[in-house]
Each structure stands twice: as structure tokens, then as C-alpha cells.
Write an enzyme that holds these catalytic residues in place. Structure first.
Site, mmCIF file in Angstrom:
data_model
loop_
_atom_site.group_PDB
_atom_site.id
_atom_site.type_symbol
_atom_site.label_atom_id
_atom_site.label_comp_id
_atom_site.label_asym_id
_atom_site.label_seq_id
_atom_site.Cartn_x
_atom_site.Cartn_y
_atom_site.Cartn_z
ATOM 1 N N SER A 112 2.344 -2.232 4.909
ATOM 2 C CA SER A 112 3.328 -3.183 5.584
ATOM 3 C C SER A 112 5.224 -2.713 4.393
ATOM 4 C CB SER A 112 3.440 -4.034 4.127
ATOM 5 O OG SER A 112 3.452 -3.773 3.200
ATOM 6 N N HIS A 155 -1.551 1.645 9.757
ATOM 7 C CA HIS A 155 -2.610 1.882 8.422
ATOM 8 C C HIS A 155 -3.017 3.311 8.573
ATOM 9 C CE1 HIS A 155 -5.821 0.408 5.517
ATOM 10 N NE2 HIS A 155 -5.276 -0.611 5.516
ATOM 11 N N GLU A 172 -2.221 -0.693 -7.748
ATOM 12 C CA GLU A 172 -3.561 -0.228 -7.584
ATOM 13 C C GLU A 172 -4.348 0.869 -7.183
ATOM 14 O OE1 GLU A 172 -5.265 -3.755 -3.619
ATOM 15 O OE2 GLU A 172 -5.042 -1.580 -3.151
ATOM 16 N N ASP A 232 -8.192 -11.695 -4.739
ATOM 17 C CA ASP A 232 -7.422 -10.684 -3.350
ATOM 18 C C ASP A 232 -7.950 -11.147 -2.259
ATOM 19 O OD1 ASP A 232 -7.001 -7.781 -2.801
ATOM 20 O OD2 ASP A 232 -9.176 -7.713 -2.938
ATOM 21 N N ARG A 289 -15.169 -3.122 5.642
ATOM 22 C CA ARG A 289 -15.203 -4.464 4.729
ATOM 23 C C ARG A 289 -15.830 -4.992 4.836
ATOM 24 N NH1 ARG A 289 -10.352 -2.177 4.322
ATOM 25 N NH2 ARG A 289 -9.075 -2.455 5.006
ATOM 26 N N ASN A 324 0.770 -1.077 -0.077
ATOM 27 C CA ASN A 324 0.219 -0.168 -0.494
ATOM 28 C C ASN A 324 0.970 1.080 0.006
ATOM 29 O OD1 ASN A 324 -2.008 -1.200 -0.023
ATOM 30 N ND2 ASN A 324 -3.187 -1.259 2.232
ATOM 31 N N TRP A 371 -10.827 -8.199 11.471
ATOM 32 C CA TRP A 371 -9.751 -7.806 10.672
ATOM 33 C C TRP A 371 -8.900 -7.749 10.798
ATOM 34 C CZ3 TRP A 371 -6.522 -3.384 9.826
ATOM 35 C CH2 TRP A 371 -5.759 -2.872 9.332
HETATM 36 O O1 SFD Z 1 -5.301 -5.376 2.911
HETATM 37 C C1 SFD Z 1 4.824 -10.301 19.755
HETATM 38 N N1 SFD Z 1 -1.642 -4.382 6.280
HETATM 39 C C2 SFD Z 1 -1.701 -3.245 5.166
HETATM 40 N N2 SFD Z 1 -0.925 -3.497 4.542
HETATM 41 C C3 SFD Z 1 0.170 -3.442 2.905
HETATM 42 O O2 SFD Z 1 1.241 -2.550 2.577
HETATM 43 N N3 SFD Z 1 -0.884 -4.065 2.080
HETATM 44 C C4 SFD Z 1 -2.249 -4.436 2.363
HETATM 45 O O3 SFD Z 1 -2.731 -5.069 1.323
HETATM 46 C C5 SFD Z 1 -2.178 -4.119 4.164
HETATM 47 N N4 SFD Z 1 -3.606 -4.556 4.448
HETATM 48 C C6 SFD Z 1 -3.418 -4.791 5.375
HETATM 49 C C7 SFD Z 1 -2.502 -4.954 6.657
HETATM 50 C C8 SFD Z 1 -2.685 -5.473 7.776
HETATM 51 C C9 SFD Z 1 -3.725 -7.012 7.664
HETATM 52 C C10 SFD Z 1 -4.032 -7.434 9.663
HETATM 53 C C11 SFD Z 1 -5.265 -6.916 6.788
HETATM 54 C C12 SFD Z 1 -4.691 -6.438 6.163
HETATM 55 C C13 SFD Z 1 -5.816 -8.110 7.297
HETATM 56 C C14 SFD Z 1 -1.082 -3.405 6.985
HETATM 57 C C15 SFD Z 1 0.231 -3.717 7.686
HETATM 58 O O4 SFD Z 1 0.449 -5.810 7.648
HETATM 59 C C16 SFD Z 1 1.216 -3.578 8.932
HETATM 60 O O5 SFD Z 1 0.845 -1.945 8.804
HETATM 61 C C17 SFD Z 1 2.221 -4.028 9.237
HETATM 62 O O6 SFD Z 1 2.113 -5.623 9.623
HETATM 63 C C18 SFD Z 1 3.216 -3.032 10.347
HETATM 64 O O7 SFD Z 1 3.647 -4.248 10.370
HETATM 65 P P1 SFD Z 1 4.839 -4.146 12.271
HETATM 66 O O8 SFD Z 1 5.686 -5.238 12.279
HETATM 67 O O9 SFD Z 1 4.152 -2.966 13.296
HETATM 68 O O10 SFD Z 1 3.366 -5.227 13.100
HETATM 69 P P2 SFD Z 1 2.966 -6.558 12.715
HETATM 70 O O11 SFD Z 1 3.148 -7.118 11.564
HETATM 71 O O12 SFD Z 1 1.319 -7.522 12.868
HETATM 72 O O13 SFD Z 1 4.382 -7.567 13.580
HETATM 73 C C19 SFD Z 1 3.789 -7.386 14.688
HETATM 74 C C20 SFD Z 1 4.037 -8.402 15.482
HETATM 75 O O14 SFD Z 1 5.268 -8.268 17.278
HETATM 76 C C21 SFD Z 1 4.237 -9.859 17.052
HETATM 77 N N5 SFD Z 1 4.613 -9.748 19.114
HETATM 78 N N6 SFD Z 1 6.274 -10.627 20.425
HETATM 79 C C22 SFD Z 1 6.976 -10.316 21.213
HETATM 80 N N7 SFD Z 1 5.807 -10.306 22.850
HETATM 81 C C23 SFD Z 1 4.731 -9.760 22.066
HETATM 82 N N8 SFD Z 1 4.260 -9.743 23.571
HETATM 83 C C24 SFD Z 1 4.262 -9.600 21.393
HETATM 84 N N9 SFD Z 1 3.080 -9.297 20.874
HETATM 85 C C25 SFD Z 1 3.051 -9.030 19.208
HETATM 86 C C26 SFD Z 1 3.892 -10.580 17.074
HETATM 87 O O15 SFD Z 1 4.077 -12.028 16.982
HETATM 88 C C27 SFD Z 1 4.356 -10.302 15.358
HETATM 89 O O16 SFD Z 1 5.530 -10.901 15.196
HETATM 90 S S1 SFD Z 1 -5.115 -4.156 3.136
HETATM 91 O O17 SFD Z 1 -5.864 -3.462 4.583
HETATM 92 O O18 SFD Z 1 -5.282 -2.721 2.683
HETATM 93 P P1 AMP Z 2 -8.027 -1.209 2.582
HETATM 94 O O1 AMP Z 2 -8.212 -2.537 1.427
HETATM 95 O O2 AMP Z 2 -8.894 -0.259 2.822
HETATM 96 O O3 AMP Z 2 -7.415 -1.206 3.504
HETATM 97 O O4 AMP Z 2 -7.405 -0.471 1.319
HETATM 98 C C1 AMP Z 2 -5.975 -0.151 0.944
HETATM 99 C C2 AMP Z 2 -5.648 0.185 0.285
HETATM 100 O O5 AMP Z 2 -6.274 2.197 -0.324
HETATM 101 C C3 AMP Z 2 -4.915 1.870 1.551
HETATM 102 O O6 AMP Z 2 -3.922 2.719 1.105
HETATM 103 C C4 AMP Z 2 -6.973 2.547 1.663
HETATM 104 O O7 AMP Z 2 -6.074 4.239 2.268
HETATM 105 C C5 AMP Z 2 -7.258 2.696 0.356
HETATM 106 N N1 AMP Z 2 -8.188 3.159 -0.340
HETATM 107 C C6 AMP Z 2 -9.225 1.592 0.321
HETATM 108 N N2 AMP Z 2 -10.909 2.585 -0.547
HETATM 109 C C7 AMP Z 2 -10.379 4.300 -1.299
HETATM 110 C C8 AMP Z 2 -10.695 4.535 -1.375
HETATM 111 N N3 AMP Z 2 -12.431 5.304 -1.527
HETATM 112 N N4 AMP Z 2 -10.423 5.665 -2.330
HETATM 113 C C9 AMP Z 2 -9.196 5.634 -1.791
HETATM 114 N N5 AMP Z 2 -8.199 5.447 -1.013
HETATM 115 C C10 AMP Z 2 -8.321 4.424 -0.887
#
Ligand code: SFD
Ligand code: AMP
Length: 634
Positions: free
Chosen positions: A443, A390, A125, A353, A250, A61, A219
């Protein structure tokens, strides 16, 4: 239970094993090797499949694409500023944006399949998002981190839950962390010169929509239980944006993401009774100008527009998938074969997806006989989550990148110790979900920020190369506190025939339900339609006092339950910081995330500011601070 104590001493300790920690490991291992330092990483799960990216993702993203002159770093800062309704640390956002493309190129080099077009360019995207075949995304990124750590003689501990920070004897700096194995009777004491906190955000602080048979479905990754917040708060770090929770829209019940539908497929979302709510509700967003006029409309305002229709009884909300697919195939209509091929391609992209990142959504479609090209699907606003990477912004307040000092309006006091990403606690760094006010890193940006923090931490250790002294009494006290739920259970479990019900202890699941009920009803959860007020928040805080009291009586019958106890302890502190900050900010800036019914409008004059908070563990008190927003660029 008897526990073996394992003591590990290192120069740099990375707590967490997600996208951020993996970046921190790659970079710090490289610099540590050059400087003869040791790096240790601790994850509560298996590094290959832990954190939010465990199931994979279908898009990256954040990809700025400035190399080819498509966008500038400044464009990205503008985007984040608008999406967060004016509240962001532009120095931090700028820093991540200038590094993120190189991180994505590394992912590709390590084997991540990124979609490309006929000319070899990445397939976008949206403006900032690129498509990937990302089922194994986390495995690939973790493998690179493991290789780098092996090369540098670093150590990785998996299935060790970090429960508490360890402070130096004089309390002036971080000294490490304590935790326990989730599989063996081992208690770990990690001692370090510097620590990077990267344990993700928090889910299940609020009551989820999915209860009963769907309990646990959300989610956000259920593994993320507020450990970053707990760790930094208990160390005494200043926190920021604790009110800026994230509520994603969602696909209903299985929580499939919508980004690909809105951006790649150019789908419309409607309410059954009101139509295209993002267009029809424009006038209702007037109180949130200038942000309501920006493109894209900020995420919370998109939610708010839909929720206005829901509140008026015009639901359900739907994603018009069939219409979007028909529009995309329209130009092939006159060529039967080409049309059929295009429809097949769109159909498989639609399913992939979800199969790449939210498999349960594909299962739910199958279970409900939904073909996305034939009919629309229900969407809905989820329960609130804490995810600073996020479109929420909660996390620790960290130092800005030293080379940006003196630039724009950014004040000098946002820089300290000549390193970036250090919290206000000496030696404690935070990145990814753990650092605040720098959203939209996702990510790729999280991994980049992790890399940056890794390099900065090594730089700081080289300038402050001493292992802080630790009081054995503090270690003993922390050990006793962390293992207490096992003792409480053992002492009292014989008193009742059902060990789940006992007047002397509370099991972690019941404790979690009580926390979720408070947050749901007083802090604007799903059943309160995301509405709260001063009176509700104050009552919620009164109830939290009782929850804190009862947290001392958590009981665990096994290591597994001990982990659940501590996850909920961590959630409770995330909740506390949230309640206090919701109360502190006297306006409604993010409708769609939450609504203060007693202060229903945005107040630019008084509240274009960060709401920060600091917990003082010595006096058990909180301090709230208003910090004016300053811009890096116009
Ligand atoms: O669909 C301990 N995210 C998306 N990012 C993208 O770039 N593209 C996407 O497609 C993304 N989408 C998405 C995303 C997140 C989720 C949940 C979904 C879909 C369903 C966001 C990214 O995933 C997010 O920004 C990053 O993962 C953040 O990284 P980080 O490292 O800050 O968090 P992490 O990856 O969740 O890791 C956490 C770690 O900590 C560990 N942990 N370890 C030891 N002791 C403890 N007490 C701990 N508590 C946690 C965990 O095990 C893990 O290793 S979408 O929305 O657009
Ligand atoms: P999401 O699947 O909602 O996590 O969105 C993935 C990425 O698309 C994130 O960067 C969001 O901010 C962006 N996004 C989702 N929906 C929209 C929308 N309607 N308009 C613009 N950006 C969006």
C-alpha cells in the site's frame, strides 16, 4: 438505451482511484497547480472505499526505516530480489524504497494511527512491516488526495468505469480513455496529454476456491478485474512478468492474512501429518538455490513447502495460533494479573488484525467457535491473483528513474523520454499494480510510486505540451464497441422466456465461469494443484480462441451488467497474457505459485531473465521477448 455523451478534456488523466492513484493525485495536483495544468481522476467506484484497501489494512508492509540507520535502501532491493527468485527491476524497486518512508510519514500526518512503543518508535510487525489501526486507511489517503485536487481545481469522477484506452489519430501516443457511468446513461470520452494507469490487479481470472454459497469471496478485492492490464495491453505497451501471479497462503475460507501471525506473533505453520513444513521440507527446495537458503524464505517457496505436504495427503495445514499466544505470554506466567492482562491484549490484537482488514475472517472464527488462544486455525493456498504490488510481479514495463541511468549494470535502454514510470507507449504512465517487476511495494510503496509517476507525468507534459489529435471515427468505434453488449441483449432477449439463456448472447457471469474453467484446468489453478505444462497451456490457448469469439456476443441487460461484461473482457486479456507467458518461460522458477510439470527445475543459465510480451492491436498479434536481468547493486 440512449446515452448522453460527456467529453472531458484535461492535461493529465489518472485512471483508477486506489492507493496508487491517490498518491498520483496528491503529487500531480501540487505540480499541476504550479504550472497551470488540469488533472482529472476517474474511479469506477467511490474513491473513499475503492480498491484493495477498501476494508482497511492492519499493517503497512513497506517501511524501510533508513532515516534512523536501521536498514538501507540496498537492503530492501536485496530482499525483493531474493523474494522474487532473482527477477526484479532493481532500479524501480530502489526508486520506490527511497521514497516510501516519507509517504508513511505523510499518512501519519493525515491522521492514520500507527502503533508506537513507549519510546515513540513505530511497532514493527516484521523487518519491513509496521502495525497500524487501519480500518479507515483508504478514507484517510483518499481525503488527502481529494483536498489536493480541490486546491488545484482538479476534477474527480466516481462510478465511471474506464473500458478502453483512446489513442492519438496517428497511433503514436496515448490520447485518453473512454468509459461509462455505472449509475446513469452517460458515456465518457476523456482526452488528455498524458495518462497514468492505476486500476489495480486482477481477481476471478481463475476459478476461486469459494464457489456456490461462497461465490465471490476471495483474498483480493473483487473490484480489481484486470483493467490495468487490459488498458496497457490494448494501448500496445510492453508488459512484463505476466507469468508471476501471486498465490497467498491465507486462513482458509475467509482468506484472513497471515503476515501478523507469522511476523508479529511469531507463529508456526504446520501440516497435520508432517509438522513444521518450512523446516521439514528444506531438502525438497534444493533445486531453487540460492534463493532457498535466504531469510526469509521467498513467499512462493513457503507455499511450495506446504503444498508438498498437502499433495502427500498430510493436510490440513494449520497456523498454530494458540502456541504462538502461549509463547508470547510465557514470561508473564508467574504474575497472575500481568498474565491475564497480556492474554487479553494478545487476544484483542489477534481479532483486530482481521477486523481491520478482513472482517469475514473474524465472523468465520466466531461461527466456528474458534478462540485463537485455545486452538489452531486452518490455512490454505488461495487461487491465483495478479497483483504487481504484493508478492506477484505482473504489470507494464516502465522507464527507470532518470537519475539512476548509468548506475550499476542497468542498461541505458531501460530509460526513455527523461522521465520514470512511462510505459513503452508515449505519454502513458503506470504505477502500483499496473507497473511490473517491482513487487513488494504494497500500500505504501504503491502510493509512493503513484506520487512519483504523478510528478514525472507533469514534468513530461511541460516538455510535450500538446493535446494529441484524435480521430472522431476512433471515438465512435470505441463507443460502439463498449456499448455493444446492451444492444446485443436488447435485440435478442425476447427470443427466450428466460433472458439468461439465449443462443444469441452470453451473459457476463456464464462468460466468467468459462474463463475460470479454462484457467483452472489448463493454467494451473486450484483444482490442478497449480500444475501446468506445454501441452496443457497450448490446449488452453486453443480454447481461448473460442472465448475471444464469444466475447463479441456478450449481452448486458443493464448498466450494471455492462460493467460486469467489461470486467470479464479485461480479465480475459489478463488471462491471455498469462497463458502466453507461462508457455514462453521454459522452467519452473516459482513453485508454490505454479509448477511446469514438463520443466520442473529452475534454469538459471537461460532464464535469469524477464519474460516480456507486447500485443499489436493493429495486427492482432503477440510478440514474446526475453530480457536479461541486470542488477543495480551487488
Ligand atoms: O494483508 C477502476 N495489501 C497490503 N498492503 C499493505 O501495505 N499492508 C497490508 O496489510 C496489505 N495486505 C493486503 C493488501 C491487499 C489486499 C487485497 C488485502 C490485504 C486483502 C496490498 C495493497 O492493498 C496494494 O498493494 C495496493 O492497494 C495497490 O494499490 P493500487 O492503487 O495499485 O490498487 P488498488 O488500491 O486496488 O486500486 C485500484 C483502483 O482502480 C479502480 N479501478 N477505475 C476505473 N475504471 C476501471 N475499469 C477500474 N478498475 C479498477 C478501483 O476502483 C480502485 O480505485 S496483506 O496481504 O498484507
Ligand atoms: P501477508 O499477510 O502474507 O500478506 O504478509 C504481510 C507481509 O509479511 C508481507 O510483506 C509478506 O511478504 C510478509 N510475510 C508473510 N509471511 C511471512 C513469513 N513467514 N516470513 C517472512 N515474511 C512473511
Amino acid at each position: 438505451m440512449d446515452f448522453e455523451t460527456v467529453e472531458v478534456t484535461t492535461d493529465l488523466l489518472i485512471v483508477g482511484g486506489g492507493m496508487t492513484a491517490a498518491g498520483a493525485a496528491v503529487e500531480s495536483a501540487y505540480w499541476a497547480k504550479k504550472n497551470g495544468l488540469k488533472v482529472v481522476l476517474v474511479d469506477k467506484a467511490a474513491f473513499d472505499r475503492s480498491g484493495a484497501v477498501a476494508m482497511g489494512l492492519s499493517a503497512i508492509n513497506q517501511y524501510v526505516n533508513y532515516g534512523k540507520g536501521v536498514n538501507t535502501i540496498e537492503d530492501y532491493v536485496h530482499y525483493v530480489r531474493q523474494d522474487l527468485m532473482g527477477i526484479c527491476r532493481e532500479d524501480l524497486v530502489y526508486n520506490i524504497a527511497r521514497h516510501v518512508d516519507s509517504t508513511v510519514h505523510l499518512f501519519e500526518k493525515w491522521g492514520l494511527p500507527i502503533w508506537t512503543d513507549e519510546e515513540g518508535n513505530y511497532v514493527n510487525e516484521g523487518r519491513w512491516q509496521i502495525m497500524i489501526n487501519g480500518e479507515s486507511y483508504k478514507v484517510i489517503v483518499a481525503e488527502a488526495a481529494k483536498n489536493a485536487m480541490a486546491e488545484a481545481g482538479g476534477e474527480i469522477y466516481e462510478r465511471v468505469f474506464i473500458a478502453h484506452p483512446l489513442m492519438s489519430a496517428d497511433g503514436s501516443r496515448i490520447a485518453g480513455a473512454v468509459g461509462f457511468s455505472t449509475r446513469e446513461n452517460k458515456f465518457y470520452i476523456f482526452k488528455a496529454k498524458a495518462v497514468i494507469c492505476a486500476m489495480g490487479g486482477a481477481v476471478h481470472v481463475f476459478k476461486p476456491r469459494s464457489t456456490g454459497e461462497g461465490l465471490g469471496r476471495s483474498w483480493y478485492a473483487p473490484f480489481n478485474s484486470g483493467s490495468s492490464t487490459y488498458f496497457t495491453v490494448q494501448a500496445g505497451a510492453e508488459m512484463t512478468c505476466q507469468e508471476v501471479r501471486f498465490i497467498p497462503i491465507r486462513f482458509k475460507d475467509a482468506y484472513g492474512p497471515v503476515g501478523a501471525w507469522f511476523l508479529l506473533f511469531k507463529s508456526k505453520a504446520i501440516s497435520a501429518g508432517g509438522g513444521d513444513y518450512m523446516v521439514n521440507r528444506r531438502d525438497d527446495l534444493a533445486d531453487w538455490e540460492p534463493y532457498a537458503s535466504t531469510k526469509p524464505l521467498p513467499a512462493n517457496l513457503r507455499n511450495h513447502a506446504g503444498l508438498l505436504d498437502v499433495n502427500d495427503g498430510l493436510g490440513p495445514l494449520y497456523m498454530e495460533t494458540h502456541e504462538a499466544i502461549a509463547n508470547l505470554a510465557e514470561e508473564y506466567k508467574d504474575d497472575k494479573k500481568a498474565f491475564k492482562k497480556k492474554m487479553k491484549e494478545l487476544d484483542s490484537e489477534a481479532w483486530e488484525d482481521f477486523l481491520d482488514m478482513t472482517i469475514s475472517q473474524a465472523i468465520l472464527w466466531a461461527a466456528q467457535n474458534i478462540s485463537p488462544d485455545v486452538e489452531h486455525s486452518e490455512i490454505m493456498a488461495c487461487e491465483p491473483y495478479f497483483i504487481g504490488s504484493h508478492s506477484g510481479a505482473s504489470g507494464a514495463w516502465v522507464s527507470g528513474p532518470p537519475d539512476l541511468k548509468g548506475k550499476g549494470e542497468i542498461p541505458d535502454e531501460w530509460f526513455w523520454e527523461d522521465v520514470g514510470n512511462m510505459t513503452t507507449v508515449t505519454g502513458l504512465f503506470a504505477a502500483g499494480d499496473a507497473s511490473g517487476a517491482s513487487s513488494h511495494k504494497f500500500s505504501s510503496g504503491s502510493n509512493s510510486e503513484g506520487r512519483y509517476a504523478g510528478k514525472q507525468a507533469v514534468k513530461w507534459i511541460m516538455a510535450n505540451n500538446s493535446l494529441p489529435e484524435v480521430n472522431q471515427a476512433d471515438v465512435d468505434a470505441a463507443t460502439e464497441k463498449v456499448l455493444k453488449p446492451l444492444k446485443v441483449f436488447e435485440e435478442h432477449c425476447g427470443l427466450t422466456t428466460d433472458p439468461d439463456i439465449n443462443p444469441n448472447y452470453i451473459k457476463p457471469q456464464q462468460f466468467m465461469f468459462r474463463l475460470q474453467k479454462i484457467m483452472d484446468e489448463y493454467a494451473g489453478g486450484v483444482s490442478s494443484a497449480f500444475k501446468t505444462s506445454k501441452d496443457l497451456l497450448e490446449r488452453g490457448l486453443e480454447l481461448m480462441v473460442f472465448l475471444h469469439e464469444d466475447s463479441k456476443k456478450l449481452g448486458a441487460n443493464s448498466l450494471y451488467e455492462l460493467e460486469r461484461c467489461w470486467e470479464n473482457m479485461h480479465r480475459m486479456w489478463q488471462a491471455e497474457a498469462h497463458l502466453r507467458t507461462l508457455l514462453f518461460r521454459e522452467e519452473t522458477r516459482w513453485p508454490g505459485y505454479y509448477f511446469r510439470t514438463d520443466m520442473p527445475k529452475m534454469d538459471q543459465e537461460n532464464w535469469l531473465a524477464f519474460a516480456n510480451c507486447v500485443y499489436d492491436p493493429k495486427n492482432d498479434s503477440w510478440e514474446m521477448k526475453k530480457v536479461p536481468v541486470k542488477q543495480l547493486i551487488d
